[in-house]
Scaffold this motif. Structure first.
Motif, short mmCIF file in Angstrom:
data_model
loop_
_atom_site.label_atom_id
_atom_site.label_comp_id
_atom_site.label_asym_id
_atom_site.label_seq_id
_atom_site.Cartn_x
_atom_site.Cartn_y
_atom_site.Cartn_z
N TYR A 125 -2.55 5.19 -9.04
CA TYR A 125 -1.26 5.30 -8.36
C TYR A 125 -0.73 3.92 -7.96
CZ TYR A 125 2.37 6.95 -5.23
OH TYR A 125 3.58 7.18 -4.63
N ASP A 126 -1.59 3.11 -7.34
CA ASP A 126 -1.14 1.82 -6.82
C ASP A 126 -0.78 0.84 -7.93
OD1 ASP A 126 -1.48 2.72 -4.25
OD2 ASP A 126 -3.47 1.82 -4.00
N HIS A 127 -1.51 0.90 -9.04
CA HIS A 127 -1.31 -0.08 -10.11
C HIS A 127 -0.47 0.48 -11.25
CE1 HIS A 127 -4.24 -3.01 -8.47
NE2 HIS A 127 -4.74 -1.92 -7.93
N GLY A 128 -0.04 1.73 -11.11
CA GLY A 128 0.80 2.34 -12.13
C GLY A 128 2.15 2.73 -11.56
N HIS A 129 2.21 3.92 -10.99
CA HIS A 129 3.48 4.45 -10.49
C HIS A 129 4.10 3.54 -9.44
CE1 HIS A 129 6.43 7.49 -9.35
NE2 HIS A 129 6.08 7.30 -8.09
N ARG A 130 3.31 3.05 -8.51
CA ARG A 130 3.89 2.25 -7.42
C ARG A 130 4.49 0.94 -7.94
NH1 ARG A 130 0.59 1.70 -1.99
NH2 ARG A 130 1.33 3.86 -1.85
N VAL A 131 3.90 0.36 -8.97
CA VAL A 131 4.45 -0.86 -9.55
C VAL A 131 5.84 -0.60 -10.13
CG1 VAL A 131 4.16 -2.58 -11.38
CG2 VAL A 131 2.20 -1.89 -10.00
N LEU A 132 5.98 0.54 -10.81
CA LEU A 132 7.28 0.90 -11.36
C LEU A 132 8.29 1.17 -10.24
CD1 LEU A 132 6.11 3.26 -14.24
CD2 LEU A 132 6.99 0.94 -14.47
N VAL A 133 7.84 1.85 -9.20
CA VAL A 133 8.71 2.10 -8.05
C VAL A 133 9.20 0.79 -7.44
CG1 VAL A 133 8.75 2.94 -5.65
CG2 VAL A 133 7.80 4.37 -7.46
N ASP A 134 8.29 -0.15 -7.25
CA ASP A 134 8.66 -1.43 -6.64
C ASP A 134 9.65 -2.19 -7.51
OD1 ASP A 134 7.02 -0.88 -4.50
OD2 ASP A 134 5.36 -2.16 -5.18
N ALA A 135 9.45 -2.13 -8.83
CA ALA A 135 10.36 -2.85 -9.73
C ALA A 135 11.76 -2.24 -9.70
CB ALA A 135 9.80 -2.83 -11.15
N ILE A 136 11.84 -0.91 -9.70
CA ILE A 136 13.15 -0.26 -9.64
C ILE A 136 13.79 -0.49 -8.28
CG2 ILE A 136 14.33 1.97 -9.70
CD1 ILE A 136 12.26 2.83 -11.80
N ALA A 137 12.98 -0.48 -7.22
CA ALA A 137 13.51 -0.77 -5.88
C ALA A 137 14.11 -2.16 -5.83
CB ALA A 137 12.40 -0.62 -4.84
N ALA A 138 13.45 -3.13 -6.46
CA ALA A 138 13.98 -4.50 -6.49
C ALA A 138 15.30 -4.55 -7.26
CB ALA A 138 12.95 -5.44 -7.12
N PHE A 139 15.38 -3.78 -8.34
CA PHE A 139 16.63 -3.72 -9.11
C PHE A 139 17.76 -3.16 -8.24
CE2 PHE A 139 19.63 -1.42 -11.80
CZ PHE A 139 19.98 -2.39 -12.72
N LEU A 140 17.47 -2.09 -7.50
CA LEU A 140 18.47 -1.49 -6.62
C LEU A 140 18.88 -2.46 -5.53
CD1 LEU A 140 16.95 2.10 -6.23
CD2 LEU A 140 18.94 1.45 -7.61
N ARG A 141 17.91 -3.15 -4.95
CA ARG A 141 18.21 -4.11 -3.89
C ARG A 141 19.15 -5.20 -4.40
NH1 ARG A 141 13.50 -5.10 -2.67
NH2 ARG A 141 13.28 -3.83 -0.78
N GLY A 142 18.96 -5.61 -5.65
CA GLY A 142 19.81 -6.64 -6.22
C GLY A 142 21.25 -6.20 -6.40
N HIS A 143 21.49 -4.88 -6.39
CA HIS A 143 22.85 -4.35 -6.55
C HIS A 143 23.42 -3.84 -5.23
CE1 HIS A 143 21.70 -4.54 -10.77
NE2 HIS A 143 22.97 -4.38 -11.08
N ALA A 144 22.69 -4.02 -4.15
CA ALA A 144 23.15 -3.51 -2.86
C ALA A 144 24.05 -4.52 -2.16
CB ALA A 144 21.94 -3.20 -1.97
N ALA A 145 24.92 -4.00 -1.31
CA ALA A 145 25.74 -4.88 -0.48
C ALA A 145 24.83 -5.66 0.46
CB ALA A 145 26.73 -4.03 0.33
N PRO A 146 25.21 -6.89 0.82
CA PRO A 146 24.35 -7.71 1.69
C PRO A 146 23.94 -7.00 2.97
CG PRO A 146 26.12 -9.04 0.79
CD PRO A 146 26.41 -7.62 0.38
N THR A 147 24.82 -6.20 3.53
CA THR A 147 24.50 -5.52 4.78
C THR A 147 23.47 -4.41 4.59
OG1 THR A 147 26.39 -4.05 4.42
CG2 THR A 147 26.74 -5.99 5.81
N LYS A 148 23.25 -4.00 3.35
CA LYS A 148 22.32 -2.91 3.07
C LYS A 148 20.94 -3.40 2.63
CE LYS A 148 24.83 0.90 3.57
NZ LYS A 148 24.40 2.07 4.35
#
Length: 218
Positions: free
Chosen positions: A135-158
């Protein structure tokens, strides 16, 4: 009279790193061929020329070796998915998600990925360390990568307040729900066509994208 050459102080470390790499390679091969439960540490050591002392020193034990093997699988997938590619990061939100999620779903539906998933589910209760590593080295890594992608598209206040990891986790479950479960259970045995993956990701984004955009910008 010339002095005898001094031993290279890095040679021992390089040899240990080479043995570790060989151990991970053979662990990946055996997991793919036989599943996690049937992976024999003794056979990995025999094939790699490693020792139990090296295994314990660098991996901590069997669970650590499995974690390293899964890490390499995910690293390969991440490279193919191009999460860190500046071109991917610069795409509009919808286009970037369509590209990234299509790659993730292809990875989930690979025969080797399905085999590993089935094996870990089968032994998870008996071997919680292996399940946690998966889980930690598979699914969670993908989650973290997609989360980083979303953060890069978020408004600064978010960027400091939005629950990016939770959003990413829900997106991943949405694109694979049903299709992945049927494949894991053996109810779907044929290779999934690219058109099916694209259509599934497209339908999921039709449902989810308005909420994602609202969470990132409102």
């Amino acid at each position: 009279m010339s002095k005898p050459a001094r031993p290279n102080p890095n040679a021992k470390q390089q040899a240990a790193e080479a043995r570790c790499a060989a151990m991970v390679h053979h662990a990946r091969t055996l997991i793919a061929e036989r599943g996690v439960e049937s992976m024999s540490v003794n056979e990995v050591l025999r094939l790699s020329g490693g020792s139990k002392a090296t295994l314990v020193k660098y991996f901590g034990g069997r669970d650590g070796l499995i974690s390293a093997a899964i890490d390499q699988e995910v690293e390969g997938a991440m490279a193919l998915l191009r999460f860190a590619d500046p071109e991917t990061a610069s795409l509009p939100l919808a286009d970037g998600l369509r590209q990234v999620l299509g790659g993730v779903l292809r990875f989930y539906m690979l025969p080797a990925s399905l085999k590993l998933y089935r094996a870990v589910v089968a032994i998870g209760v008996r071997e919680p360390g292996t399940a946690a590593a998966f889980y930690d080295h598979g699914h969670r890594v993908l989650v973290d990568a997609i989360a980083a992608f979303l953060r890069g598209h978020a408004a600064p206040t978010k960027r400091e307040t939005a629950a990016f990891a939770d959003m990413a986790d829900q997106i991943l479950h949405a694109i694979r729900a049903g299709l992945h479960e049927r494949a894991v259970l053996g109810l779907e045995t044929a290779a999934v066509e690219q058109a099916t993956i694209d259509a599934r990701v497209g339908r999921a984004l039709d449902l989810l994208l308005p909420g994602i955009e609202a969470a990132l910008h409102d």
